[in-house]
Design an enzyme around this catalytic site. Structure first.
Site, PDB file in Angstrom:
ATOM      1  N   SER A 129       0.944  -1.254   0.069  1.00 10.60           N
ATOM      2  CA  SER A 129       0.048   0.211  -0.003  1.00 10.60           C
ATOM      3  C   SER A 129       0.686   1.241   0.020  1.00 10.60           C
ATOM      4  O   SER A 129       2.023   1.224   0.559  1.00 10.60           O
ATOM      5  CB  SER A 129      -0.833  -0.030   1.208  1.00 10.60           C
ATOM      6  N   GLU A 151       0.326   3.631   2.014  1.00 10.16           N
ATOM      7  CA  GLU A 151       0.394   3.934   2.878  1.00 10.16           C
ATOM      8  C   GLU A 151       1.776   3.704   3.716  1.00 10.16           C
ATOM      9  O   GLU A 151       2.213   4.443   4.497  1.00 10.16           O
ATOM     10  CB  GLU A 151      -0.463   3.539   4.091  1.00 10.16           C
ATOM     11  N   TYR A 198      -1.259   0.688  10.599  1.00  9.29           N
ATOM     12  CA  TYR A 198      -1.606  -0.214   9.321  1.00  9.29           C
ATOM     13  C   TYR A 198      -0.581   0.017   8.400  1.00  9.29           C
ATOM     14  O   TYR A 198      -0.084  -1.122   7.733  1.00  9.29           O
ATOM     15  CB  TYR A 198      -3.032   0.596   8.885  1.00  9.29           C
ATOM     16  N   LYS A 256     -17.925   7.417   1.706  1.00 10.55           N
ATOM     17  CA  LYS A 256     -18.797   8.220   2.764  1.00 10.55           C
ATOM     18  C   LYS A 256     -19.298   9.328   2.109  1.00 10.55           C
ATOM     19  O   LYS A 256     -20.622   9.730   2.363  1.00 10.55           O
ATOM     20  CB  LYS A 256     -17.972   8.433   3.941  1.00 10.55           C
ATOM     21  N   PRO A 280      -4.555  10.404  14.706  1.00  8.62           N
ATOM     22  CA  PRO A 280      -3.456  10.625  15.558  1.00  8.62           C
ATOM     23  C   PRO A 280      -2.200  11.165  14.626  1.00  8.62           C
ATOM     24  O   PRO A 280      -1.434  11.865  15.108  1.00  8.62           O
ATOM     25  CB  PRO A 280      -3.104   9.603  16.441  1.00  8.62           C
ATOM     26  N   GLU A 329      -1.696  11.851  10.585  1.00 17.36           N
ATOM     27  CA  GLU A 329      -2.161  11.873   9.290  1.00 17.36           C
ATOM     28  C   GLU A 329      -1.162  11.985   8.178  1.00 17.36           C
ATOM     29  O   GLU A 329       0.222  12.397   8.376  1.00 17.36           O
ATOM     30  CB  GLU A 329      -2.799  13.485   9.298  1.00 17.36           C
TER      31      GLU A 329
END
Ligand code: F7E
Length: 355
Positions: free
Chosen positions: A157, A159, A181, A224, A312, A314
């Site tokens: 990922s 991330e 993660y 969302k 917590p 970003e």
């Protein structure tokens, strides 16, 4: 001469189709957005598809109900080694796509151990299960020597880039994860590379930047928003409540990205690839296009912010350079950001109208 050339040509086409028809894939995380899109893609290629799912008291086949008579579902869990071995025995796959994980970044601060166990160690368990199964069936793990190697795809990922030491990020960019993660995914990434180097396994990591579709889970920001916009448009909700609106992401369309997963396993040598669009947009951009598409121009009136949805730590910006995937595999993203947003909004309006 023309007739005999045509016969040879069509014989070649038939032969390659038969080769593809014979392939079998095992997909973990079958009920997720990517798992279901990949199954659709592989079925079109003539694969026999097995999907691994966790047994749960309430069924979770929202994305896969259309696949129920087309693929075989198997019970398995990335935290249970023997269940993985049984899935391999039952499917006897040519290709394993490891897409299962605890994939919601925000939740990874609430359940960091479980996230590390599934998203990180789960990869190791699957690689070990493949080694054991390969040995048990009298084969070698070294893909160069094996007649029928088991090829492995790991869903890495963006991330893992987190704080983005280099923008846009590419395969050689140093990692700097910013969440439990991201750290867990980094373990999965390196253990995949390590098993490739240690045992000669055909193991690849696709470093996929954010990718979305109509099948995205409702907890992720894009869905969302598309769901929220549809509800506001139809008068069902007064507003959407979000966290940080300034984060920027490189958003692509999931059906484009599953093709890249497959392409990685069709290359001559295993490698890792960044899959992205090389564009970035903010949450505000997403909101603006989504509301505009629904015929609402003053979107700020309908969006509230709540610290509950702030993280917590970003990841402020993510953008990926996919030139290696383009140069080596001929892969390019096909769907624009605007079309992605509009498709998701249209789909949610339609779903709610039908409901
Ligand atoms: O957040 C911000 C949030 O949860 C995107 C996963 O597929 O992609 C995904 O991870 C951004 C973040 O996705 C809300 O703070 C604002 O900056 O949609 P997301 P993600 O964290 O980027 C990567 C590549 C993966 O690998 C992951 O598995 O949106 N944001 N307000 C919000 N995010 C959420 N979820 N909800 C909000 O209300």
């Amino acid at each position: 001469f023309i007739k005999s050339s045509l016969i040879i040509f069509s014989a070649k086409i038939n032969f390659s189709n038969i080769m593809i028809l014979n392939k079998t894939a095992l997909i973990t995380g079958i009920n997720g957005m990517d798992g279901s899109h990949l199954a659709d893609f592989l079925l079109k290629k003539g694969y026999k598809v097995y999907g691994m799912e966790r047994r749960s008291s309430s069924p979770n086949r929202r994305n896969t109900s259309h696949l129920e008579d087309k693929i075989t579902f198997l019970n398995g869990d990335l935290t249970d080694q023997n269940s993985l071995l049984r899935c391999l025995q039952k499917s006897n796959p040519d290709e394993v796509y490891n897409l299962a994980s605890q994939s919601f970044v925000g939740q990874s601060w609430n359940i960091p151990e479980q996230t590390s166990d599934v998203t990180g160690l789960g990869v190791l368990r699957m690689l070990e299960a493949i080694r054991e199964y390969t040995k048990a069936t009298g084969r070698t793990t070294d893909y160069k020597m094996a007649k029928r190697p088991i090829k492995f795809y790991q869903a890495s990922s963006s991330e893992m880039f987190g704080r983005m030491v280099e923008n846009p990020a590419k395969e050689t960019t140093p990692f700097y994860p910013r969440s439990p993660y991201g750290v867990a995914k980094l373990y999965g990434h390196w253990i995949t590379k390590n098993y490739r180097e240690s045992y000669g396994m055909f193991a690849c990591s696709g470093i996929l930047f954010n990718h979305e579709s109509e099948r995205r889970g409702i907890e992720f920001v894009t869905r969302k928003i598309s769901d929220g916009v549809a509800k506001i448009k139809l008068g069902l909700e007064p507003h959407i409540t979000l966290g940080n609106l300034d984060a920027e992401r490189d958003w692509g369309y999931a059906p484009d990205y599953v093709e890249a997963m497959w392409l990685m396993l069709q290359q001559e040598t295993p490698d890792d690839y960044v899959i992205a669009t090389n564009n970035k947009y903010s949450i505000r951009d997403f909101l603006s296009i989504a509301f505009n598409h629904a015929g609402i121009n003053d979107w700020e009136k309908y969006v509230k912010q709540d610290p509950r949805f702030m993280r917590p730590a970003e990841v402020d910006v993510l953008r990926g350079d996919y030139s290696k995937a383009e140069n080596e595999m001929g892969w390019v993203p096909k769907t624009s950001f605007e079309n992605l947003v509009k498709t998701m909004v249209d789909n949610d309006i339609k779903l709610l109208q039908h409901a």
